[in-house]
Write an enzyme that holds these catalytic residues in place. Structure first.
Site, PDB file in Angstrom:
ATOM      1  CG  ASP A  28     -18.415  40.515   1.294  1.00 32.60           C
ATOM      2  OD1 ASP A  28     -17.472  39.978   1.913  1.00 32.60           O
ATOM      3  OD2 ASP A  28     -19.554  40.036   1.224  1.00 32.60           O
TER       4      ASP A  28
ATOM      5  CB  CYS B 173     -25.088  38.855  -9.938  1.00 32.10           C
ATOM      6  SG  CYS B 173     -24.843  37.438  -8.854  1.00 32.10           S
TER       7      CYS B 173
ATOM      8  CB  CYS C 164     -29.032  41.179 -10.331  1.00 30.15           C
ATOM      9  SG  CYS C 164     -30.370  40.422  -9.383  1.00 30.15           S
TER      10      CYS C 164
ATOM     11  NE  ARG D 284     -21.866  33.396  -4.069  1.00 33.05           N
ATOM     12  CZ  ARG D 284     -22.723  33.633  -3.066  1.00 33.05           C
ATOM     13  NH1 ARG D 284     -24.017  33.771  -3.301  1.00 33.05           N
ATOM     14  NH2 ARG D 284     -22.281  33.705  -1.841  1.00 33.05           N
TER      15      ARG D 284
ATOM     16  CB  CYS E 197     -31.362  33.710  -9.854  1.00 29.36           C
ATOM     17  SG  CYS E 197     -29.787  33.585  -8.989  1.00 29.36           S
TER      18      CYS E 197
ATOM     19  CG  ASP F   6     -19.285  42.407  -3.700  1.00 29.36           C
ATOM     20  OD1 ASP F   6     -18.521  42.743  -2.783  1.00 29.36           O
ATOM     21  OD2 ASP F   6     -20.378  41.822  -3.513  1.00 29.36           O
TER      22      ASP F   6
ATOM     23  NE  ARG G 145     -16.564  35.511   3.408  1.00 30.07           N
ATOM     24  CZ  ARG G 145     -16.383  35.193   2.125  1.00 30.07           C
ATOM     25  NH1 ARG G 145     -15.177  34.888   1.683  1.00 30.07           N
ATOM     26  NH2 ARG G 145     -17.397  35.156   1.295  1.00 30.07           N
ATOM     27  CE1 TYR G 146     -17.439  37.517   8.619  1.00 28.89           C
ATOM     28  CE2 TYR G 146     -19.176  36.575   7.272  1.00 28.89           C
ATOM     29  CZ  TYR G 146     -18.331  37.627   7.572  1.00 28.89           C
ATOM     30  OH  TYR G 146     -18.387  38.770   6.832  1.00 28.89           O
TER      31      TYR G 146
ATOM     32  CE  LYS H 152     -22.007  39.947   3.576  1.00 24.86           C
ATOM     33  NZ  LYS H 152     -21.412  38.589   3.646  1.00 24.86           N
TER      34      LYS H 152
ATOM     35  NE  ARG I  77     -22.268  35.673  10.022  1.00 28.18           N
ATOM     36  CZ  ARG I  77     -21.248  36.278  10.646  1.00 28.18           C
ATOM     37  NH1 ARG I  77     -20.606  35.669  11.646  1.00 28.18           N
ATOM     38  NH2 ARG I  77     -20.845  37.469  10.259  1.00 28.18           N
TER      39      ARG I  77
HETATM   40  C1  LIG Z   1     -22.084  37.566   3.797  1.00 25.07           C
HETATM   41  C2  LIG Z   1     -21.741  36.251   4.336  1.00 25.07           C
HETATM   42  C3  LIG Z   1     -22.335  35.786   5.521  1.00 25.07           C
HETATM   43  C4  LIG Z   1     -23.375  36.571   6.275  1.00 25.07           C
HETATM   44  O1  LIG Z   1     -22.792  37.616   6.965  1.00 25.07           O
HETATM   45  P1  LIG Z   1     -23.678  38.422   8.055  1.00 25.07           P
HETATM   46  O2  LIG Z   1     -22.802  39.552   8.423  1.00 25.07           O
HETATM   47  O3  LIG Z   1     -23.955  37.465   9.172  1.00 25.07           O
HETATM   48  O4  LIG Z   1     -24.942  38.817   7.360  1.00 25.07           O
HETATM   49  C5  LIG Z   1     -21.958  34.572   5.995  1.00 25.07           C
HETATM   50  N1  LIG Z   1     -21.041  33.815   5.363  1.00 25.07           N
HETATM   51  C6  LIG Z   1     -20.452  34.237   4.226  1.00 25.07           C
HETATM   52  C7  LIG Z   1     -19.447  33.350   3.588  1.00 25.07           C
HETATM   53  C8  LIG Z   1     -20.781  35.463   3.672  1.00 25.07           C
HETATM   54  O5  LIG Z   1     -20.193  35.858   2.537  1.00 25.07           O
HETATM   55  S1  SF4 Z   2     -27.814  39.054  -7.104  1.00 25.85           S
HETATM   56 FE1  SF4 Z   2     -27.048  37.253  -8.215  1.00 25.85          FE
HETATM   57  S2  SF4 Z   2     -27.559  35.500  -6.909  1.00 25.85           S
HETATM   58 FE2  SF4 Z   2     -28.858  37.221  -6.242  1.00 25.85          FE
HETATM   59  S3  SF4 Z   2     -30.774  37.007  -7.437  1.00 25.85           S
HETATM   60 FE3  SF4 Z   2     -29.428  38.431  -8.562  1.00 25.85          FE
HETATM   61  S4  SF4 Z   2     -28.378  37.102 -10.025  1.00 25.85           S
HETATM   62 FE4  SF4 Z   2     -29.207  35.744  -8.439  1.00 25.85          FE
END
Ligand SMILES: *Cc1c(COP(=O)(O)O)cnc(C)c1O
Ligand code: SF4
Length: 353
Positions: free
Chosen positions: A311, A113, A110, A115, A106, A274, A93-94, A318, A97
């Site tokens: 986010d 979550c 949670c 995801r 996992c 989220d 996305r960025y 973010k 990174r």
């Molecule tokens: C959250 C996230 C990151 C990390 O973001 P930081 O601001 O560097 O902690 C990097 N890539 C993706 C796709 C993310 O969702």
């Molecule tokens: S937040 Fe989601 S991805 Fe992270 S440990 Fe919990 S269940 Fe797993």
């Protein structure tokens, strides 16, 4: 699955026999479990106060029927990871990174979550997919940092982690490897010296970002696990989700941040919840988060201050969402700043001459 059955409570009956819920709630929990993964480790279960119906750890892991109510603004992919995934296991996305997600499993699941529609169900990346993901990183010179995420990368064996880290270590432009995990609190005994060493590579900086939401999660075993990383030269950061009934007050959150700093973990992000399906009962208002942040700024060491972030739905990344301490007031050509101090008093600050 790598997590051994002995250490994991994942069936509704397991939660009942561990005293975490009543037998009358078996059906309700069963209905949620058909839809979303359920698991809690015995290490976390031991930290739960069975006499407290609002125990902040139990609330995070014991399903409730509200999870089956999805609101219109909620989405299976709330931050559009899919649209930013050029190859399986990568989210880019960025510019500088990427996320590398070697597994969707996992140690615990949670309830909030973001995801939740993907974790628990799918297998890990196979050998060919992992090779393609690494090749993508190798082909993208701009990738300075690789963030292992998932799922929880630390449920993989030290041998598999080492293979991934070694592959990344061969890529010159990758300088930083960051691991996002809940394992140090969920299954602290997995943090062995071998696992810690597996994450380190000569010439690269490794960071571990711990997902933790309440001070009580940092029991004696979790503290030992964190110390293993830090003592080995792996700095730790934290990320916390603001959750109704778990940590949505300045006392609970402040205690968590202080406990983290005492464990040499630097608070990094406080996430606004989220828009994941069936998580409305977890969400707070943005204003409530800002007010808690203001209160922590007023009382606690600077080391204890995370950045409060949202986010942005749609995959826009973010952003810090306050509170904001400075405002510009202008009347005509005269601009003035007004800045708020930690006690809430306001002061003026002159513009640049
Ligand atoms: C959250 C996230 C990151 C990390 O973001 P930081 O601001 O560097 O902690 C990097 N890539 C993706 C796709 C993310 O969702
Ligand atoms: S937040 Fe989601 S991805 Fe992270 S440990 Fe919990 S269940 Fe797993």
């Amino acid at each position: 699955m790598k997590t051994s059955a002995r250490k994991t409570l994942s069936r509704p009956a397991d939660l009942v026999s561990a005293g975490l819920t009543s037998a009358q709630r078996m059906d309700e929990i069963g209905r949620v479990a058909q839809r979303y993964a359920v698991a809690l480790t015995t290490d976390l279960a031991e930290l739960i106060d069975r006499d407290d119906p609002r125990d902040p750890i139990a609330r995070q892991f014991v399903p409730v029927s509200g999870e089956l109510d999805t609101e219109p603004q909620e989405s299976a992919d709330p931050i559009s990871d899919e649209a930013h995934s050029p190859v399986a296991g990568i989210v880019h996305r960025y510019p500088d990174r990427v996320l590398l997600m070697p597994t969707h499993l996992c140690a615990v699941y949670c309830r909030f979550c973001f995801r939740r529609e993907v974790v628990g169900g799918q297998r890990s990346l196979n050998r060919a997919e992992l090779a393609s993901a690494i090749a993508y990183i190798r082909d993208h010179q701009e990738v300075w940092e690789v963030i292992l995420s998932g799922g929880d990368p630390l449920i993989l064996s030290p041998r598999r982690l080492k293979a991934i880290v070694d592959a990344l270590a061969k890529i010159d432009h990758v300088k930083v490897i960051r691991v996002h995990t809940r394992v140090p609190v969920a299954d602290p005994e997995r943090v062995t010296p071998a696992l810690v060493q597996a994450l380190k590579a000569t010439g690269k900086a490794t960071y571990v970002a711990l997902h933790v939401n309440h001070a009580r999660e940092l029991g004696p075993k979790a503290r030992v696990a964190c110390a293993r990383f830090v003592d080995a030269g792996v700095p730790m950061l934290s990320q916390t989700v603001l959750l109704r009934g778990v940590n949505d007050d300045a006392e609970s959150l402040g205690e968590l941040m202080r406990t983290l700093v005492e464990c040499r973990v630097k608070p990094y992000y406080l996430h606004h919840g989220d828009l994941a399906p069936g998580t409305a009962h977890w969400r707070t208002s943005i204003e409530q988060g800002q007010s808690i942040m203001r209160s922590m700024r007023g009382r606690l060491s600077g080391l204890c201050q995370p950045t409060f972030v949202l986010d942005i739905p749609g995959g826009h990344g973010k952003s810090p969402i306050g509170p904001n301490y400075i405002s510009a007031t202008s009347n005509g050509a005269n601009c003035q700043y007004e800045v708020e101090d930690f006690k809430g008093r306001r002061h003026s600050y002159p513009p640049r001459a």
